[in-house]
Design a protein around this motif. Sequence first.
Motif, PDB file in Angstrom:
ATOM      1  N   GLU A  58      -2.448  -6.860  -4.605  1.00 43.92           N
ATOM      2  CA  GLU A  58      -1.867  -7.920  -3.794  1.00 43.92           C
ATOM      3  C   GLU A  58      -2.059  -9.276  -4.458  1.00 43.92           C
ATOM      4  OE1 GLU A  58      -3.032  -7.928   0.309  1.00 43.92           O
ATOM      5  OE2 GLU A  58      -2.254  -9.948   0.547  1.00 43.92           O
ATOM      6  N   LEU A  59      -3.170  -9.408  -5.132  1.00 45.48           N
ATOM      7  CA  LEU A  59      -3.422 -10.651  -5.855  1.00 45.48           C
ATOM      8  C   LEU A  59      -2.302 -10.933  -6.841  1.00 45.48           C
ATOM      9  CD1 LEU A  59      -5.713 -12.831  -6.742  1.00 45.48           C
ATOM     10  CD2 LEU A  59      -6.123 -11.215  -8.557  1.00 45.48           C
ATOM     11  N   TYR A  60      -1.957  -9.945  -7.607  1.00 46.24           N
ATOM     12  CA  TYR A  60      -0.935 -10.135  -8.624  1.00 46.24           C
ATOM     13  C   TYR A  60       0.443 -10.253  -7.989  1.00 46.24           C
ATOM     14  CZ  TYR A  60      -4.733  -9.094 -11.706  1.00 46.24           C
ATOM     15  OH  TYR A  60      -5.924  -9.153 -12.342  1.00 46.24           O
ATOM     16  N   ASP A  61       0.626  -9.561  -6.891  1.00 42.66           N
ATOM     17  CA  ASP A  61       1.871  -9.689  -6.156  1.00 42.66           C
ATOM     18  C   ASP A  61       2.085 -11.121  -5.702  1.00 42.66           C
ATOM     19  OD1 ASP A  61       3.404  -7.349  -5.956  1.00 42.66           O
ATOM     20  OD2 ASP A  61       3.571  -7.679  -3.798  1.00 42.66           O
ATOM     21  N   ARG A  62       1.051 -11.662  -5.066  1.00 43.01           N
ATOM     22  CA  ARG A  62       1.137 -13.034  -4.566  1.00 43.01           C
ATOM     23  C   ARG A  62       1.311 -14.022  -5.712  1.00 43.01           C
ATOM     24  NH1 ARG A  62       0.122 -14.821   0.824  1.00 43.01           N
ATOM     25  NH2 ARG A  62       0.076 -16.845  -0.165  1.00 43.01           N
ATOM     26  N   LEU A  63       0.589 -13.793  -6.757  1.00 43.28           N
ATOM     27  CA  LEU A  63       0.642 -14.712  -7.887  1.00 43.28           C
ATOM     28  C   LEU A  63       2.020 -14.668  -8.550  1.00 43.28           C
ATOM     29  CD1 LEU A  63      -0.996 -16.761  -9.221  1.00 43.28           C
ATOM     30  CD2 LEU A  63      -2.105 -15.051 -10.600  1.00 43.28           C
ATOM     31  N   ARG A  64       2.589 -13.479  -8.605  1.00 45.68           N
ATOM     32  CA  ARG A  64       3.913 -13.354  -9.201  1.00 45.68           C
ATOM     33  C   ARG A  64       4.938 -14.123  -8.361  1.00 45.68           C
ATOM     34  NH1 ARG A  64       4.929  -7.976  -8.850  1.00 45.68           N
ATOM     35  NH2 ARG A  64       3.109  -7.646 -10.137  1.00 45.68           N
ATOM     36  N   THR A  65       4.842 -13.963  -7.058  1.00 44.48           N
ATOM     37  CA  THR A  65       5.726 -14.699  -6.163  1.00 44.48           C
ATOM     38  C   THR A  65       5.545 -16.189  -6.340  1.00 44.48           C
ATOM     39  OG1 THR A  65       5.463 -12.925  -4.571  1.00 44.48           O
ATOM     40  CG2 THR A  65       6.452 -14.947  -3.766  1.00 44.48           C
ATOM     41  N   PHE A  66       4.293 -16.598  -6.418  1.00 44.06           N
ATOM     42  CA  PHE A  66       3.981 -18.007  -6.580  1.00 44.06           C
ATOM     43  C   PHE A  66       4.595 -18.549  -7.870  1.00 44.06           C
ATOM     44  CE2 PHE A  66       1.181 -21.141  -8.562  1.00 44.06           C
ATOM     45  CZ  PHE A  66       1.239 -22.139  -7.615  1.00 44.06           C
ATOM     46  N   LEU A  67       4.460 -17.792  -8.931  1.00 43.93           N
ATOM     47  CA  LEU A  67       4.997 -18.223 -10.213  1.00 43.93           C
ATOM     48  C   LEU A  67       6.516 -18.328 -10.161  1.00 43.93           C
ATOM     49  CD1 LEU A  67       2.756 -16.128 -12.593  1.00 43.93           C
ATOM     50  CD2 LEU A  67       2.868 -18.607 -12.499  1.00 43.93           C
ATOM     51  N   GLN A  68       7.142 -17.409  -9.476  1.00 42.93           N
ATOM     52  CA  GLN A  68       8.600 -17.439  -9.362  1.00 42.93           C
ATOM     53  C   GLN A  68       9.048 -18.676  -8.586  1.00 42.93           C
ATOM     54  OE1 GLN A  68       9.483 -13.689  -7.639  1.00 42.93           O
ATOM     55  NE2 GLN A  68       9.372 -12.582  -9.580  1.00 42.93           N
ATOM     56  N   GLN A  69       8.380 -18.932  -7.479  1.00 43.85           N
ATOM     57  CA  GLN A  69       8.767 -20.068  -6.655  1.00 43.85           C
ATOM     58  C   GLN A  69       8.456 -21.388  -7.347  1.00 43.85           C
ATOM     59  OE1 GLN A  69       6.445 -19.319  -3.213  1.00 43.85           O
ATOM     60  NE2 GLN A  69       8.008 -18.092  -2.222  1.00 43.85           N
ATOM     61  N   HIS A  70       7.354 -21.383  -8.065  1.00 39.94           N
ATOM     62  CA  HIS A  70       6.805 -22.643  -8.519  1.00 39.94           C
ATOM     63  C   HIS A  70       7.192 -22.978  -9.946  1.00 39.94           C
ATOM     64  CE1 HIS A  70       4.310 -25.829  -7.209  1.00 39.94           C
ATOM     65  NE2 HIS A  70       3.582 -25.814  -8.296  1.00 39.94           N
ATOM     66  N   GLY A  71       7.302 -21.966 -10.788  1.00 35.57           N
ATOM     67  CA  GLY A  71       7.446 -22.260 -12.206  1.00 35.57           C
ATOM     68  C   GLY A  71       8.796 -21.895 -12.796  1.00 35.57           C
ATOM     69  N   ALA A  72       9.537 -21.013 -12.155  1.00 30.95           N
ATOM     70  CA  ALA A  72      10.724 -20.466 -12.804  1.00 30.95           C
ATOM     71  C   ALA A  72      12.006 -21.176 -12.392  1.00 30.95           C
ATOM     72  CB  ALA A  72      10.822 -18.981 -12.509  1.00 30.95           C
TER      73      ALA A  72
END
Length: 82
Positions: A63-77
């Motif tokens: 879940e950690l990586y799931d959340r982080l991946r979502t965060f990166l998509q929203q925030h960085g991409a």
Amino acid sequence: MSRYCEKSAALMYSYLDQEMTVIRRIRIRMHLHRCPPCADGFHFETRLKDRIRTGCHDEPPAELYDRLRTFLQQHGASGESR
Ligand SMILES: [Zn+2]
């Protein structure tokens, strides 16, 4: 949102893993102070990682990586940084 957002989000991994130099940690902290979206994501990861480290496995690391991946998509991409 600054260009540093992408960087700091990516650096969260190493920050949480304590593989970071003091200077880099300070720079990330400074950014988190100015950037609530990054801070939100970061605090969530910190808490989750803490729980994992203390031996409570209610929430799987996945879940950690799931959340982080979502965060990166929203925030960085978004591609707005250039
Ligand atoms: Zn940010």
